[in-house]
Write a protein that holds these residues in place. Sequence first.
Motif, PDB file in Angstrom:
ATOM      1  N   UNK A   1       0.836  -1.207   0.000  1.00 36.54           N
ATOM      2  CA  UNK A   1       0.000   0.000   0.000  1.00 36.54           C
ATOM      3  C   UNK A   1       0.870   1.255   0.000  1.00 36.54           C
ATOM      4  N   UNK A   2       1.955   1.231   0.745  1.00 43.02           N
ATOM      5  CA  UNK A   2       2.840   2.400   0.760  1.00 43.02           C
ATOM      6  C   UNK A   2       3.511   2.598  -0.591  1.00 43.02           C
TER       7      UNK A   2
ATOM      8  N   UNK B   1       3.772   5.720  -5.627  1.00 46.91           N
ATOM      9  CA  UNK B   1       3.613   5.757  -7.075  1.00 46.91           C
ATOM     10  C   UNK B   1       2.532   6.728  -7.511  1.00 46.91           C
ATOM     11  N   UNK B   2       1.410   6.741  -6.802  1.00 47.62           N
ATOM     12  CA  UNK B   2       0.332   7.679  -7.122  1.00 47.62           C
ATOM     13  C   UNK B   2       0.783   9.120  -6.907  1.00 47.62           C
ATOM     14  N   UNK B   3       1.527   9.356  -5.824  1.00 39.69           N
ATOM     15  CA  UNK B   3       2.026  10.703  -5.556  1.00 39.69           C
ATOM     16  C   UNK B   3       2.983  11.156  -6.655  1.00 39.69           C
ATOM     17  N   UNK B   4       3.838  10.261  -7.130  1.00 38.13           N
ATOM     18  CA  UNK B   4       4.769  10.619  -8.202  1.00 38.13           C
ATOM     19  C   UNK B   4       4.030  10.921  -9.501  1.00 38.13           C
TER      20      UNK B   4
END
Length: 68
Positions: free
Chosen positions: A3-4, A9-12
């Motif tokens: 999950x982290x 990845x989503x933040x990037x």
Amino acid sequence: IGISLAAIGAALLLLGRLPFIQSLGCLPGDIRIEGQGFTCLVPVVSMILLSVFITIILNIVIRLINRP
């Protein structure tokens, strides 16, 4: 851990869409050498600005954590 990694990845992906992030590597002072069949980019100024920004953010966070 999964999950982290997905969150990072989503933040990037989201950060890559910000206009000031897209200009990193194209600032005056960044070295770009283009030859036949290759390109070498050395983002000197971009990395200095990124280092200063991260240092300021980390100092603020550490001061907030160590508050008496």
